[in-house]
Design a protein around this motif. Sequence first.
Motif, mmCIF file in Angstrom:
data_model
loop_
_atom_site.group_PDB
_atom_site.id
_atom_site.type_symbol
_atom_site.label_atom_id
_atom_site.label_comp_id
_atom_site.label_asym_id
_atom_site.label_seq_id
_atom_site.Cartn_x
_atom_site.Cartn_y
_atom_site.Cartn_z
ATOM 1 N N THR A 251 -22.346 30.468 -7.094
ATOM 2 C CA THR A 251 -21.333 29.789 -7.122
ATOM 3 C C THR A 251 -21.456 28.533 -7.909
ATOM 4 O O THR A 251 -20.689 28.153 -9.047
ATOM 5 N N ASN A 252 -22.573 27.677 -7.862
ATOM 6 C CA ASN A 252 -22.940 26.790 -8.849
ATOM 7 C C ASN A 252 -23.354 27.244 -9.962
ATOM 8 O O ASN A 252 -22.838 26.631 -11.135
ATOM 9 N N TYR A 253 -23.666 28.427 -10.287
ATOM 10 C CA TYR A 253 -23.718 29.163 -11.645
ATOM 11 C C TYR A 253 -22.336 29.231 -12.216
ATOM 12 O O TYR A 253 -22.204 29.031 -13.575
ATOM 13 N N ALA A 254 -21.564 29.843 -11.826
ATOM 14 C CA ALA A 254 -20.331 30.047 -12.236
ATOM 15 C C ALA A 254 -19.545 28.937 -12.535
ATOM 16 O O ALA A 254 -18.734 28.641 -13.625
ATOM 17 N N ASP A 255 -19.710 27.816 -11.697
ATOM 18 C CA ASP A 255 -18.912 26.309 -11.961
ATOM 19 C C ASP A 255 -19.652 25.917 -13.359
ATOM 20 O O ASP A 255 -18.977 25.359 -14.054
ATOM 21 N N ALA A 256 -20.924 26.087 -13.581
ATOM 22 C CA ALA A 256 -21.666 25.586 -14.799
ATOM 23 C C ALA A 256 -21.061 26.379 -15.963
ATOM 24 O O ALA A 256 -20.852 25.674 -16.983
ATOM 25 N N LEU A 257 -20.926 27.719 -15.800
ATOM 26 C CA LEU A 257 -20.381 28.629 -16.870
ATOM 27 C C LEU A 257 -18.938 27.986 -17.321
ATOM 28 O O LEU A 257 -18.445 28.008 -18.433
ATOM 29 N N ARG A 258 -17.967 27.488 -16.066
ATOM 30 C CA ARG A 258 -16.634 27.129 -16.583
ATOM 31 C C ARG A 258 -16.710 25.593 -17.062
ATOM 32 O O ARG A 258 -15.962 25.391 -18.056
ATOM 33 N N GLU A 259 -17.733 24.920 -16.751
ATOM 34 C CA GLU A 259 -18.005 23.705 -17.324
ATOM 35 C C GLU A 259 -18.092 23.704 -18.941
ATOM 36 O O GLU A 259 -17.589 23.200 -19.574
ATOM 37 N N VAL A 260 -19.136 24.643 -19.271
ATOM 38 C CA VAL A 260 -19.592 24.900 -20.763
ATOM 39 C C VAL A 260 -18.278 25.450 -21.533
ATOM 40 O O VAL A 260 -17.869 25.138 -22.474
ATOM 41 N N SER A 261 -17.781 26.392 -20.566
ATOM 42 C CA SER A 261 -16.383 27.017 -21.229
ATOM 43 C C SER A 261 -15.500 25.930 -21.589
ATOM 44 O O SER A 261 -14.766 26.089 -22.605
ATOM 45 N N ALA A 262 -15.037 24.865 -20.680
ATOM 46 C CA ALA A 262 -14.035 24.067 -20.864
ATOM 47 C C ALA A 262 -14.264 23.004 -21.952
ATOM 48 O O ALA A 262 -13.614 22.623 -22.656
ATOM 49 N N ALA A 263 -15.712 22.522 -22.158
ATOM 50 C CA ALA A 263 -16.391 21.901 -23.124
ATOM 51 C C ALA A 263 -15.959 22.412 -24.433
ATOM 52 O O ALA A 263 -15.828 21.937 -25.581
ATOM 53 N N ARG A 264 -16.313 23.849 -24.603
ATOM 54 C CA ARG A 264 -15.815 24.605 -25.766
ATOM 55 C C ARG A 264 -14.702 24.824 -26.109
ATOM 56 O O ARG A 264 -14.202 25.308 -27.376
ATOM 57 N N LYS A 265 -13.608 24.381 -25.050
ATOM 58 C CA LYS A 265 -12.001 24.530 -25.482
ATOM 59 C C LYS A 265 -11.656 26.014 -25.321
ATOM 60 O O LYS A 265 -10.833 26.429 -25.983
ATOM 61 N N GLU A 266 -12.377 26.884 -24.367
ATOM 62 C CA GLU A 266 -12.052 28.108 -24.557
ATOM 63 C C GLU A 266 -10.880 28.431 -23.493
ATOM 64 O O GLU A 266 -10.466 27.582 -22.777
ATOM 65 N N VAL A 267 -9.906 29.414 -24.092
ATOM 66 C CA VAL A 267 -8.703 29.676 -23.042
ATOM 67 C C VAL A 267 -9.535 30.049 -21.729
ATOM 68 O O VAL A 267 -10.142 31.090 -21.570
#
Length: 456
Positions: A251-267
């Motif tokens: 879950t912590n890994y997936a949250d980090a993935l979401r954080e990076v994705s949000a920083a890249r402004k991905e949909v």
Amino acid sequence: MPKEYRTIEEISGPLMLVREVENVTFNELGEIELANGEKRRCRVLEIDGSNALVQLFESSAGINLSDSKVRFSGRQMELGVSEDMLGRVFDGLGRPIDGGPEIIPEKRLDVNGTPMNPAARSYPEEFIQTGVSAIDGLNTLVRGQKLPIFSASGLPHADLAAQIARQSRVLGAAGSFAVVFAAMGITFEESNFFVESFKSAGALDRTVVFSNLANDPAIERIATPKMAMTAAEYLAFDRDMHVLVILTDITNYADALREVSAARKEVPGRRGYPGYMYTDLASIYERAGRQKGKKGSITMIPILSMPEDDKTHPIPDLTGYITEGQIILSRELHRKGITPPVDVLPSLSRLKDKGIGEGKTRRDHSNTMNQLFSAYARGKDAKELMVILGEAALTDIDKLYAEFSDEFEKQYVSQGFTTNRSIEETLDLGWKLLRILPRSELKRISDTLLDEFYDA
């Protein structure tokens, strides 16, 4: 000498835009040198013409755009591997943090790995003994399998993970057994608990630990499971070891993935997680398995805490699609003081039938497993009926099933985090509990096995 760029245009959180770069590739590693000589590592996330979007491994604090310079290394993230890794503790990027010397690598491997050809896979079928009855007896782990543990906040999945890592072994298999343990986004206390637990049990010598703490950067958390799988592939396929990989907490890994994705402004996709999370998780999980012609194997137990105890949350949902079953921890059993609180009825190991029986565990394993499931389910139903209608509404046989259900939880499931049961002890305990019920009720067990074990 790598070319230096002084063309940093913008920094936003962990991301940095570098203009006018040449021959820089996706995932390439780089280094930022600040005006005071301090160096920080980074990785290329995206290339658009001559522009490179770079992600920092460390904080972006203190970087002056005009005075800092960037160099790209020309290679992707690698891990130096050797057998000396066993018994050592590393951070999420593969650097030793146990006070020991640097590893002298036998070779350097790309942490992204190479996909295993499906035609080269061998079917998982050898039994792995974890010493935990609820897993060994009812949801058996098989060598080469991916069997996740679905937990929730506040449940003792860390204790169960440490217990499995300490106790697991392949019965009767040639070749040595090793554990690769990767912890992502955990506290210092948790990290210390795991290392001390392995040391006290004498299991650290056969264990490689990768520890990424909660205050470490998100990008490091994304690298941690890939580091662990790279070390596991080396030990399994180059050193012919049977490797058990435990990843906590996905879950912590997936949250980090979401954080990076949000920083890249991905949909964003479901619950804000990136749409490619399924393929990203699969790229980690599918590195486990067995290869034809190779003696070693990788068995994986990913552990994840379900947000809001929700099995339909994207992380457990996608993990369930990719892996072969799940072990589910129950808050209700935890409240009753049952340790480990494994809820055996919704738990499932899809490969359990391949790893049990004559020559693997014992010939009575399959029959007793089915009978224990059936009796426990009926006992739970009887107890629910008792709550609604009162004990007087139950038949004598229903009362026996209710008693069986209680004793099953107290004796079979609840064994504590220090007891290591052999498969024979687990099977014998199952028979002891089944004797609470009359022989005529044991319809899932053949008469020959009943003659031999029930009447013994």
